[in-house]
Scaffold this active site. Structure first.
Site, PDB file in Angstrom:
ATOM      1  N   TYR A 197      15.734   3.239  -1.357  1.00  0.00           N
ATOM      2  CA  TYR A 197      14.978   3.883  -2.431  1.00  0.00           C
ATOM      3  C   TYR A 197      14.440   5.216  -1.923  1.00  0.00           C
ATOM      4  O   TYR A 197      13.740   5.263  -0.902  1.00  0.00           O
ATOM      5  CB  TYR A 197      13.820   3.008  -2.922  1.00  0.00           C
ATOM      6  CG  TYR A 197      13.075   3.708  -4.046  1.00  0.00           C
ATOM      7  CD1 TYR A 197      13.686   3.873  -5.279  1.00  0.00           C
ATOM      8  CD2 TYR A 197      11.818   4.269  -3.851  1.00  0.00           C
ATOM      9  CE1 TYR A 197      13.065   4.561  -6.309  1.00  0.00           C
ATOM     10  CE2 TYR A 197      11.183   4.951  -4.874  1.00  0.00           C
ATOM     11  CZ  TYR A 197      11.803   5.099  -6.099  1.00  0.00           C
ATOM     12  OH  TYR A 197      11.190   5.790  -7.112  1.00  0.00           O
ATOM     13  N   GLN A 226      11.791   0.070 -11.788  1.00  0.00           N
ATOM     14  CA  GLN A 226      13.107  -0.249 -12.342  1.00  0.00           C
ATOM     15  C   GLN A 226      14.203  -0.103 -11.289  1.00  0.00           C
ATOM     16  O   GLN A 226      15.193  -0.854 -11.307  1.00  0.00           O
ATOM     17  CB  GLN A 226      13.408   0.612 -13.576  1.00  0.00           C
ATOM     18  CG  GLN A 226      13.355   2.107 -13.393  1.00  0.00           C
ATOM     19  CD  GLN A 226      11.969   2.694 -13.663  1.00  0.00           C
ATOM     20  OE1 GLN A 226      10.960   2.040 -13.479  1.00  0.00           O
ATOM     21  NE2 GLN A 226      11.935   3.944 -14.112  1.00  0.00           N
ATOM     22  N   ASN A 245       5.381   4.920  -4.335  1.00  0.00           N
ATOM     23  CA  ASN A 245       3.981   4.816  -4.743  1.00  0.00           C
ATOM     24  C   ASN A 245       3.557   3.356  -4.829  1.00  0.00           C
ATOM     25  O   ASN A 245       4.326   2.445  -4.481  1.00  0.00           O
ATOM     26  CB  ASN A 245       3.759   5.549  -6.073  1.00  0.00           C
ATOM     27  CG  ASN A 245       4.575   4.952  -7.217  1.00  0.00           C
ATOM     28  OD1 ASN A 245       5.006   3.798  -7.173  1.00  0.00           O
ATOM     29  ND2 ASN A 245       4.807   5.742  -8.249  1.00  0.00           N
ATOM     30  N   SER A 279       0.728   7.735   3.591  1.00  0.00           N
ATOM     31  CA  SER A 279       0.996   8.322   4.902  1.00  0.00           C
ATOM     32  C   SER A 279      -0.292   8.574   5.669  1.00  0.00           C
ATOM     33  O   SER A 279      -1.356   8.784   5.092  1.00  0.00           O
ATOM     34  CB  SER A 279       1.757   9.640   4.742  1.00  0.00           C
ATOM     35  OG  SER A 279       3.001   9.415   4.148  1.00  0.00           O
ATOM     36  N   GLN A 283       0.089  15.789   7.205  1.00  0.00           N
ATOM     37  CA  GLN A 283       0.053  14.477   6.566  1.00  0.00           C
ATOM     38  C   GLN A 283      -0.835  14.466   5.335  1.00  0.00           C
ATOM     39  O   GLN A 283      -0.561  13.780   4.353  1.00  0.00           O
ATOM     40  CB  GLN A 283      -0.433  13.416   7.559  1.00  0.00           C
ATOM     41  CG  GLN A 283       0.580  13.052   8.594  1.00  0.00           C
ATOM     42  CD  GLN A 283       1.878  12.531   7.977  1.00  0.00           C
ATOM     43  OE1 GLN A 283       1.919  11.462   7.384  1.00  0.00           O
ATOM     44  NE2 GLN A 283       2.943  13.304   8.095  1.00  0.00           N
ATOM     45  N   HIS A 324       0.712  15.002   1.864  1.00  0.00           N
ATOM     46  CA  HIS A 324       1.593  14.000   1.256  1.00  0.00           C
ATOM     47  C   HIS A 324       1.044  13.500  -0.075  1.00  0.00           C
ATOM     48  O   HIS A 324       1.782  13.351  -1.045  1.00  0.00           O
ATOM     49  CB  HIS A 324       1.783  12.808   2.201  1.00  0.00           C
ATOM     50  CG  HIS A 324       3.005  12.909   3.052  1.00  0.00           C
ATOM     51  ND1 HIS A 324       4.281  12.899   2.540  1.00  0.00           N
ATOM     52  CD2 HIS A 324       3.149  12.999   4.392  1.00  0.00           C
ATOM     53  CE1 HIS A 324       5.158  12.994   3.526  1.00  0.00           C
ATOM     54  NE2 HIS A 324       4.503  13.053   4.664  1.00  0.00           N
ATOM     55  N   GLU A 333       0.250   5.139  11.653  1.00  0.00           N
ATOM     56  CA  GLU A 333       1.672   5.366  11.397  1.00  0.00           C
ATOM     57  C   GLU A 333       2.218   6.389  12.391  1.00  0.00           C
ATOM     58  O   GLU A 333       3.234   6.168  13.048  1.00  0.00           O
ATOM     59  CB  GLU A 333       1.851   5.864   9.965  1.00  0.00           C
ATOM     60  CG  GLU A 333       3.279   6.218   9.608  1.00  0.00           C
ATOM     61  CD  GLU A 333       3.389   6.916   8.259  1.00  0.00           C
ATOM     62  OE1 GLU A 333       4.504   6.953   7.712  1.00  0.00           O
ATOM     63  OE2 GLU A 333       2.368   7.440   7.755  1.00  0.00           O
ATOM     64  N   HIS A 334       1.565   7.540  12.491  1.00  0.00           N
ATOM     65  CA  HIS A 334       1.917   8.585  13.451  1.00  0.00           C
ATOM     66  C   HIS A 334       0.753   8.776  14.417  1.00  0.00           C
ATOM     67  O   HIS A 334      -0.400   8.851  13.984  1.00  0.00           O
ATOM     68  CB  HIS A 334       2.183   9.922  12.756  1.00  0.00           C
ATOM     69  CG  HIS A 334       3.199   9.856  11.669  1.00  0.00           C
ATOM     70  ND1 HIS A 334       2.850   9.736  10.326  1.00  0.00           N
ATOM     71  CD2 HIS A 334       4.552   9.902  11.696  1.00  0.00           C
ATOM     72  CE1 HIS A 334       3.948   9.716   9.594  1.00  0.00           C
ATOM     73  NE2 HIS A 334       4.993   9.815  10.389  1.00  0.00           N
ATOM     74  N   ASP A 363       9.591  13.817  11.561  1.00  0.00           N
ATOM     75  CA  ASP A 363       9.858  13.628  10.139  1.00  0.00           C
ATOM     76  C   ASP A 363      11.247  14.116   9.749  1.00  0.00           C
ATOM     77  O   ASP A 363      11.819  13.634   8.780  1.00  0.00           O
ATOM     78  CB  ASP A 363       8.818  14.394   9.302  1.00  0.00           C
ATOM     79  CG  ASP A 363       7.701  13.500   8.808  1.00  0.00           C
ATOM     80  OD1 ASP A 363       7.711  12.294   9.132  1.00  0.00           O
ATOM     81  OD2 ASP A 363       6.807  14.003   8.109  1.00  0.00           O
ATOM     82  N   GLU A 413      10.408 -37.735  18.576  1.00  0.00           N
ATOM     83  CA  GLU A 413      10.104 -37.123  17.283  1.00  0.00           C
ATOM     84  C   GLU A 413      10.492 -38.039  16.126  1.00  0.00           C
ATOM     85  O   GLU A 413      10.336 -37.667  14.959  1.00  0.00           O
ATOM     86  CB  GLU A 413      10.824 -35.773  17.136  1.00  0.00           C
ATOM     87  CG  GLU A 413      10.173 -34.655  17.931  1.00  0.00           C
ATOM     88  CD  GLU A 413      10.642 -33.262  17.537  1.00  0.00           C
ATOM     89  OE1 GLU A 413       9.926 -32.303  17.834  1.00  0.00           O
ATOM     90  OE2 GLU A 413      11.727 -33.151  16.916  1.00  0.00           O
ATOM     91  N   HIS A 438      19.337 -37.350  14.980  1.00  0.00           N
ATOM     92  CA  HIS A 438      19.449 -36.302  15.992  1.00  0.00           C
ATOM     93  C   HIS A 438      19.838 -36.917  17.333  1.00  0.00           C
ATOM     94  O   HIS A 438      20.705 -36.389  18.049  1.00  0.00           O
ATOM     95  CB  HIS A 438      18.105 -35.568  16.141  1.00  0.00           C
ATOM     96  CG  HIS A 438      17.849 -34.541  15.084  1.00  0.00           C
ATOM     97  ND1 HIS A 438      17.674 -34.858  13.768  1.00  0.00           N
ATOM     98  CD2 HIS A 438      17.729 -33.187  15.167  1.00  0.00           C
ATOM     99  CE1 HIS A 438      17.451 -33.759  13.072  1.00  0.00           C
ATOM    100  NE2 HIS A 438      17.489 -32.715  13.891  1.00  0.00           N
TER     101      HIS A 438
END
Length: 426
Positions: free
Chosen positions: A124, A186, A209, A233, A255, A258, A322-323, A356, A410, A415
Site C-alpha cells: 500500500y 478500500q 493514516n 512518523s 520528520q 510528515h 522509529e528513527h 528515507d 504429557e 505421540h
C-alpha cells in the site's frame, strides 16, 4: 517544542508518550467498509473511491498506456535518482539472503531451515499530502529480491483518476506490474479479500493514516498478515555540544513535516545547544512549504536536557524511536548501547533523509514505541522459514526413549506410539 531539564527517571515514561490516537470511533466505519468490499468487490471499491477520493473510476487497473504516459512525465533527473536508490536498496537487501545450515543435533538426527518467499504480497502506497514513491522502492525491491511470485500494489488516484507519475515510475523500476487505483480502507480490503480485479494476497505492507492502520489491524485478525502495527512518523536526536545546531534542527523538521500528529524529540547534554537549535528551528521552519504541518507537529514534541550521553541513551531506549540519530562525538560507543530503535543514523553526516531515500536501508519502520518488539521491514519480512528434520534408525536409538518418556508424562499416548512402533526396529 516543550523543554524539560534534568527529568527524574520516574518522569521518563510520561515524557516518552506519543500524541494519543483514539481509533475506537473508526472501527465501526472501517469494519463496514471492509464488509462491503468483501461482499461486493470492485463495485464497492469504486464506490468508496468516489466517496473518499472524489473520483469516478471505470476500472481499477493501471493500463500499459497509463504507465507509458507516466514514464514520459517523470524527469530524467528523478529517474536517475530513483535508479540509484533502487540499486542501493537491492544491494543492501541481497546481503540479507538466508543460507540455512544442516545441524546434527544428535547422531542420526539432522535439522535445518529453508527460507521460502511469501507467494503473494500487497503493497500500500499512500497518496495523501505527499506522494511516497520512495516507499514503492522500499517495499517492492525486497519483495522482488525475496522472490515473491505475485506483488500487488494499491495507491489512490487523484481527482482526474491518475496516479502520481513518480509512483508508477518507481514501480516500473522495481519490476511491479500489478498496480491498482485504490486508496485507504478500500485498498486494504481489496488486497485482503480479493476482488474481480485485485488479487487476494497473503501479507500486506505499507504505511497510511489512522483509517489504513485500523483496516490493516482488522484484516490481520481473520484473513491476512500485516507487516507491523504503526503510527505517525517520529525521530529522536541525541546530541552533545559538538553537534551542529543547523543539522539538528533540519533533522527534527524532516520528520515534523510528515504530519500534524508526528513527533520529534531532542535529547541533549548541552544547554547552549538547546538555545541554538531553538533559533534554527524558527529560522528553518519559516522557509518550509509545509511549515503549518511542521509547526503543529512541534507542539507535540520535546527537548530534554540530560546530564550525559549515557543517560541520553537510556532515555532513548525507553522512547524506542522509529528513527534515532546519534549526533555526538562518541557515537561509535553509543551505538553499542542501542536496544530499542527502528533505524539508527551515526554521526553528524548521517541525516535521516539518507535512509528515507537512497542509502539502501529500509525506511518502513516500527513507530509509536513498537521498536521494543518489531524490526523494520527487511528481506525476512517477505519470507517464511520452513523447518526440516531427517532421522535415521541411529537417531531413533538416540532420542526415542526421551520422546516416549515426555509423551507419556504429557498423557499423549498416540505421540508415544508413533515413536515406539519405530523403536522395535532398532
Amino acid at each position: 517544542m516543550n523543554i524539560y531539564r534534568y527529568p527524574s527517571i520516574s518522569e521518563w515514561t510520561s515524557l516518552c508518550e506519543r500524541p494519543h490516537l483514539d481509533a475506537s470511533a473508526l472501527h465501526a466505519t472501517v469494519s463496514n467498509v471492509l464488509d462491503d468490499i468483501r461482499q461486493n468487490g470492485d463495485e464497492a471499491v469504486m464506490r468508496y473511491e468516489e466517496m473518499f477520493d472524489h473520483v469516478r473510476l471505470d476500472n481499477l487497473t493501471i493500463s500499459p498506456e497509463e504507465m507509458a504516459e507516466a514514464l514520459e512525465k517523470v524527469s530524467d533527473e528523478l529517474k536517475s535518482a530513483l535508479t540509484l536508490a533502487y540499486h542501493n536498496i537491492r544491494k543492501f537487501h541481497e546481503a540479507q539472503v538466508f543460507h540455512g545450515e544442516k545441524i546434527e543435533t544428535s547422531p542420526g538426527v539432522t535439522c535445518w531451515q529453508k527460507s521460502v518467499p511469501i507467494e503473494k504480497v500487497g503493497l500500500y502506497i499512500p497518496g495523501g499530502t505527499a506522494p511516497l514513491f520512495s516507499t514503492v522502492l522500499m517495499l517492492a525491491t525486497p519483495a522482488k529480491t525475496a522472490g515473491c511470485r505475485e506483488i500487488v500494489l494499491c495507491t489512490p488516484p487523484n481527482r482526474e483518476g491518475k496516479v502520481h507519475p513518480a509512483i508508477l515510475c518507481a514501480a516500473h523500476i522495481a519490476g511491479v506490474n500489478k498496480i491498482f487505483k485504490a486508496g485507504g480502507v478500500q485498498a486494504i480490503g481489496a488486497m485482503a479479500y480479493g476482488t474481480e480485479s485485485v488479487p487476494k494476497v497473503y501479507k500486506i505492507f505499507g504505511p497510511g493514516n489512522q483509517y489504513v492502520m485500523a483496516a490493516k489491524q482488522q484484516v490481520s485478525q481473520d484473513s491476512v498478515a500485516i507487516d507491523m502495527p504503526a503510527g505517525p512518523s517520529e525521530v529522536c536526536v541525541v546530541a552533545d555540544a559538538t553537534a551542529n545546531p543547523a543539522f539538528v534542527a533540519a533533522d527534527l523538521l524532516s520528520q515534523a513535516e510528515h504530519g500534524i500528529d508526528s513527533q520529534v524529540m531532542l535529547i541533549c547534554t548541552d544547554e547552549q545547544l538547546i538555545t541554538a537549535v531553538t533559533h534554527e528551528l524558527e529560522r528553518q521552519l519559516a522557509e518550509l512549504p509545509r511549515k503549518d504541518i511542521a509547526a503543529q507537529a512541534l507542539e507535540n514534541s520535546k527537548i530534554i536536557l540530560v546530564k550525559d550521553t549515557h543517560e541520553a541513551m537510556a532515555l532513548s531506549n525507553v522512547y524506542a524511536p522509529e528513527h534515532l540519530i546519534l549526533n555526538t562525538d562518541d557515537f561509535t560507543e553509543l551505538a553499542e548501547l542501542v536496544v530499542n530503535a527502528g533505524s539508527v543514523f551515526l554521526g553528524q553526516w548521517a541525516c535521516e533523509s539518507a535512509g528515507d531515500y537512497a542509502s539502501g536501508t529500509n525506511h518502513t519502520l516500527p513507530t509509536h514505541g513498537w521498536a521494543t518488539a518489531y524490526s523494520g521491514v527487511n528481506l525476512d519480512s517477505f519470507c517464511r522459514k520452513v523447518t526440516f528434520q531427517e532421522l535415521t534408525q541411529e537417531g531413533i536409538r538416540n532420542i526415542g526413549a526421551a520422546v516416549e518418556r515426555m509423551a507419556t508424562d504429557e498423557e499423549l499416548a498416540a505421540h508415544c506410539k508413533a515413536m515406539s512402533v519405530r523403536r522395535v526396529y532398532e
